[in-house]
Structure formats: structure tokens, C-alpha cells
Design an enzyme around this catalytic site. Sequence first.
Site, PDB file in Angstrom:
ATOM      1  N   ASP A   1       0.833  -1.185   0.000  1.00 13.10           N
ATOM      2  CA  ASP A   1       0.000   0.000   0.000  1.00 13.10           C
ATOM      3  C   ASP A   1       0.881   1.253   0.000  1.00 13.10           C
ATOM      4  O   ASP A   1       1.653   1.473   0.922  1.00 13.10           O
ATOM      5  CB  ASP A   1      -0.865  -0.048   1.264  1.00 13.10           C
TER       6      ASP A   1
ATOM      7  N   THR B   1      -3.002   5.719  -4.289  1.00 11.24           N
ATOM      8  CA  THR B   1      -1.888   6.491  -3.743  1.00 11.24           C
ATOM      9  C   THR B   1      -0.599   6.254  -4.524  1.00 11.24           C
ATOM     10  O   THR B   1       0.140   7.202  -4.794  1.00 11.24           O
ATOM     11  CB  THR B   1      -1.649   6.141  -2.257  1.00 11.24           C
ATOM     12  N   THR B   2      -0.353   5.012  -4.904  1.00 13.98           N
ATOM     13  CA  THR B   2       0.869   4.733  -5.661  1.00 13.98           C
ATOM     14  C   THR B   2       0.812   5.451  -7.014  1.00 13.98           C
ATOM     15  O   THR B   2       1.803   6.031  -7.469  1.00 13.98           O
ATOM     16  CB  THR B   2       1.028   3.215  -5.881  1.00 13.98           C
TER      17      THR B   2
ATOM     18  N   ASP C   1      -9.366  -0.106   1.600  1.00 14.23           N
ATOM     19  CA  ASP C   1      -9.332   0.562   0.290  1.00 14.23           C
ATOM     20  C   ASP C   1     -10.567   0.191  -0.523  1.00 14.23           C
ATOM     21  O   ASP C   1     -11.215   1.049  -1.127  1.00 14.23           O
ATOM     22  CB  ASP C   1      -8.087   0.135  -0.518  1.00 14.23           C
TER      23      ASP C   1
HETATM   24  P1  ADP Z   1      -2.668   2.416  -6.210  1.00 13.73           P
HETATM   25  O1  ADP Z   1      -2.039   2.643  -4.876  1.00 13.73           O
HETATM   26  O2  ADP Z   1      -2.364   3.519  -7.157  1.00 13.73           O
HETATM   27  O3  ADP Z   1      -4.120   2.078  -6.135  1.00 13.73           O
HETATM   28  P2  ADP Z   1      -2.313  -0.335  -6.996  1.00 13.73           P
HETATM   29  O4  ADP Z   1      -1.113  -1.159  -6.675  1.00 13.73           O
HETATM   30  O5  ADP Z   1      -3.582  -0.631  -6.303  1.00 13.73           O
HETATM   31  O6  ADP Z   1      -1.881   1.159  -6.805  1.00 13.73           O
HETATM   32  O7  ADP Z   1      -2.527  -0.446  -8.576  1.00 13.73           O
HETATM   33  C1  ADP Z   1      -3.559   0.227  -9.234  1.00 13.73           C
HETATM   34  C2  ADP Z   1      -3.392   0.069 -10.726  1.00 13.73           C
HETATM   35  O8  ADP Z   1      -3.422  -1.302 -11.092  1.00 13.73           O
HETATM   36  C3  ADP Z   1      -4.526   0.723 -11.490  1.00 13.73           C
HETATM   37  O9  ADP Z   1      -3.983   1.470 -12.544  1.00 13.73           O
HETATM   38  C4  ADP Z   1      -5.330  -0.455 -12.013  1.00 13.73           C
HETATM   39  O10 ADP Z   1      -5.994  -0.161 -13.229  1.00 13.73           O
HETATM   40  C5  ADP Z   1      -4.269  -1.475 -12.206  1.00 13.73           C
HETATM   41  N1  ADP Z   1      -4.787  -2.846 -12.265  1.00 13.73           N
HETATM   42  C6  ADP Z   1      -5.547  -3.480 -11.363  1.00 13.73           C
HETATM   43  N2  ADP Z   1      -5.825  -4.748 -11.757  1.00 13.73           N
HETATM   44  C7  ADP Z   1      -5.205  -4.917 -12.957  1.00 13.73           C
HETATM   45  C8  ADP Z   1      -5.073  -6.003 -13.886  1.00 13.73           C
HETATM   46  N3  ADP Z   1      -5.653  -7.183 -13.669  1.00 13.73           N
HETATM   47  N4  ADP Z   1      -4.346  -5.782 -14.992  1.00 13.73           N
HETATM   48  C9  ADP Z   1      -3.746  -4.606 -15.216  1.00 13.73           C
HETATM   49  N5  ADP Z   1      -3.819  -3.555 -14.382  1.00 13.73           N
HETATM   50  C10 ADP Z   1      -4.533  -3.703 -13.272  1.00 13.73           C
HETATM   51 MG    MG Z   2      -5.024   0.412  -5.283  1.00 14.03          MG
END
Ligand code: ADP
Ligand code: MG
Length: 547
Positions: A62, A95-96, A388
Site C-alpha cells: 500500500d 496512492t501509488t 481501500d
Molecule cells: P494504487 O495505490 O495507485 O491504487 P495499486 O497497486 O492498487 O496502486 O494499482 C492500481 C493500478 O493497477 C490501477 O492502474 C489499475 O488499473 C491497475 N490494475 C488493477 N488490476 C489490474 C489487472 N488485472 N491488470 C492490469 N492492471 C490492473
Molecule cells: Mg489500489
Amino acid sequence: MQQGRPMIVMSEDSQRVSDRDAQDYNIQAARAVSQAVRSTLGPKGMDKMLVDSMGSITITNDGVTILEEMDIDNPTAEMIVEVAESQEDEAGDGTTTAVSIAGELLKNAGELLEDDVHPTPIMQGFHLAAERARAEIDDIAVAIDPDDESRLRKLAETSMTGKRSEVDKGVLAPLVVDAVSAVTRTYDDGKPTVDRSRLFVETQTGRRPADSEIVAGAVVDKDPVHDEMPRSVEDANVLLLDARIEVTSATADPEIAVDNREALQEFVDRDEQELKEKVEKIADLGADVVFCQRGIDKLAQHYLAQEGILAVRRAKKADLESLSDVVDATIVNHLESAEEADLGHGDVVRDEDDELFYVEGDDAPVATVLLRGSTDHVVDELERGVEDALDVVARTVTDGRVLAGGGGVEIEVASRLRDYADSVSGREQLAVEAFADSLELVPRVLAENAGLDSIDTLVDLRGAHDGGDVRAGLNAWTGDVEDTFEAGIVEPAHVKEQAVTAATEAANLVLKIDDIVSAGDLSTDKGDDEEPMDAGGGMGGGMGGMM
Ligand code: ADP
Ligand code: MG
């Protein structure tokens, strides 16, 4: 004063860097932060293990948790951490993404500065681009029916993706959606509202995540303090106490000198009397159940049991707070001044198998997601993922707009921004283009973290979007570029809008600085030995560990 000699207004210890050096220093610090979280982005992102100065361990994916725990020791880097925090507050997810975009905006701004573009048009261009990007995100977003449970589940699953919770998303996503729907109200205007403050997460170690459940009330993982007390009380008056039920008089001090038997007896009597009075006060208030955040004296426990009152001691502060919502009670700080009106009302039911209390209030609905897992590390990371997902689903039910994930939105918005750039005059145009490039970082990193060639993926994505496929994104599971919306990779529109806003604000804040004046070195963590960061101006101050 003599001409040409600078007036000295700063102490010898202080440091100052100006102009390009200051900008370089700041840009590098900000990039270092975004670099640190980037590898966690997306479903195939890795986890980080953080060990604090006390040796306690957090394992997480996270963004905001990583940055908060990282013990960052640099003023600019701290501004970037604030991006993550504001993203967490405003959107609950992303957040990332926000931090990564902020870092990339600054990297690209650095290149423009290198080409002698002044910071002002860069900031102005970023501002214009962000406004346009938000408008385009809104245009691309599609409405979601708040009753469309299967779509909401996909949303919860996407938000849990990459976290520990993902393994069990099959059980957790429906729990999240049910919990949100339990606290959703639709008013006369037909718009659903979710009361997020009535959604709770409670954790218990010992069983499997698949045994997690949803409870229509609060959960308190505590035991009654005395065996003779009732285990469950329905229709109970509940006292929430943030004060000790212990002796306050001088005899509580074991050092006191007592020289004869009568004096000793007198002290003991007085203590007994005091405890008795406290318990009587509780009984007089009409309390059937007491959740006490502090200690309860052994003797008081006995008196409480005699009165038929169920009491719990050392309840968590967070539990008391959620209980106060659930049973509609006021937390009492001084027993002496407690009133009947402070008490709440509800059913307190003991689950003997799980050794927990379920507490349900009278009217306003509340939902607790009770997460289970083998160890504290597991349930803690589950909790972050589920929190989240609760935010994401709750806000989407209210906001009603979703997007295709997997970098598809970023590519589409970038392409529209490049068209828009043609209409922007002056150096601002370059900044709008740089902004578009920065957004493409998201699909690039998603591809990289999935072990794919990011250039190939980007080319495929751009091709699909140029061909009019607005929802083409990267499915990190298959490695294919496809309609991610159909594949169930969906995200809330407001998370993306907020990420654009937060990243732009941070980048512009950093870009506006052309002079850093510091009393002492540029560390925000005084007194520690830290490795100097290799930044322009060769100043001290670095980022603690982790880089
Ligand atoms: P954040 O802290 O920004 O929410 P995450 O590690 O949760 O970071 O990643 C979010 C990103 O991952 C988003 O851009 C989302 O569209 C992408 N994402 C989630 N599931 C998939 C998937 N199965 N394939 C590709 N991208 C994905
Ligand atoms: Mg996320």
C-alpha cells in the site's frame, strides 16, 4: 554599506541553494520517493517489508503505508508523501498512482528546465493539462448502476489487486459490497448515499481469510472480566467508559507505610468502599453492560458480577469509538459525572466459539467486516486492502462513475491531451505534452511490474486507442491488451481525477521553489547520521534507508 558585498543575514550553520540547483535538488528528492513505491503498482507489484526503529515489521503493498512508515528525512520528499496522504483521504485508493505521476511530472519538468523553459509556463501548462485531463476522465467514464452488484464486486476486486487480500478476493469482494449496501440509503432525490462512518473492519487471528464474515453491528474481540457475569445481554443499556474502575486514593501506592493493623484495615475498608461506590454508580445509571477502555480492579469485577453487569476491560479505543456509533452512546471520561443519557442501547451477544461479542444497535444500520487470517501480518495487510475496497465501493455508489483499468484511461487521456496541446500556445504547449507523457508512466510501470516489455505494451495500447478502442488496457494476468472493462478490471473515476489533481498540485508546489534556505542541514530528522543524498548543490540531508 559597501557596494557588491552581500549583507550577511544567515547564521554560519545555515545552508542555501538557489535557482537550478534548488530545482534539481527538489526534483531528485521527489523522484526518489516515487521510485521507491513504483515497483508495488498494479496486480503484479511486489511488497515491501518495513522494519521500524523498534524492530516491528509491516509487510505491505500500500503506497501510503509504505511512505508513512519509511521515516523519510528530506523536506521535499515529505511534500510528496503528503500527496499520498491527500489521495488516501480524498479517494481512499490510488496512492501509488498519484505519487508515481507526481514523480514523472517532475522528471519531465526537469528536462524542460534543462532546455531553458522557465518554471512559470511549465506550471501553467501542467495546470491547464490537469483541468483538461479531469474533463476527459469524466467524458470517458461510464455510469454504474448502484444496484449492479457484480460490477461493484469487480471494482472491489480491482482495488484489492496486488495486495494480500487479492488471494481471497472471491470471498472478500462480496463482503465489501454487502457491507456497503447495508449502510446505503437512497433519499427522495433518488441519489444513494453511503455513510462510510458506519462501516468498520475488525480483525481476528486464528482462522482462514475465507472464514471472514460480515456482521450487522460492531465486533469486540474481548472476554468478560469475570466468570459469574452474564455472557450475553439483549436489550442492554451500554456504558462506554474511558476511565479506570480502580482505586484512586493514596493506598493504591504500595509504598505507603502502615504501622498497625487497625490503620491497615481502615485503608482496606476505604478502598473497598471506593470500589463499591463506583460499581453502585454504574448500577444506578442503569447500565447492563460496560465496555471499559482501561483497567477494572479485581474487587470491582466481583462487585460488577454481583450486580449482574457484564463488563469488559481494556477495550480498544477504536472499538469504543465504533461502539459509540453503533449503540448511540457517549464515551464517558469521568464516572462521577456520567449521566443516564450517556448510555447507549442495543444487543450484546457473545459468540462462544469465536470468543467475541457482537453488538447491534437499535436503528441506524452498521456493518463490520470481520477479517480472519493466520497471523497479525496477514490480517493487517488484509485490512488495508479491504479498507481501500470499502472506500472505493462506497464512493463509487455515491459518485456513480467507473472506468476501464489497466492503464487504459491514462493512454486515452494522454492521447486527447496531445490533441489539445495543439491549441495551446507558447511554452505551455510543451508542458501539456510533458503532462501527457507523464500519464503514460502508469501503463508503462504496470507492464514492467508484470514482467512485460513496456515499449511493446505501450505501442499496442496506443495502436488500440488510435483505432478508437477507448477501453483498451493491459490485462496483467494475460499480458494482453484488451477491453479491460469487459475483463472486469474497473476503477472509480474519482480516484483517477483525484490522482491527477494531487500529482499536479505537488509537482507545481515543488517547481515554484527556486530557493531553499535551511537553518542547519537539510535534514528534517535532526540528530541522526544520515547518508547524504547525491543531489545538486551537494547538500546533506537524505532519505532514510529504503532507496
Ligand atoms: P494504487 O495505490 O495507485 O491504487 P495499486 O497497486 O492498487 O496502486 O494499482 C492500481 C493500478 O493497477 C490501477 O492502474 C489499475 O488499473 C491497475 N490494475 C488493477 N488490476 C489490474 C489487472 N488485472 N491488470 C492490469 N492492471 C490492473
Ligand atoms: Mg489500489
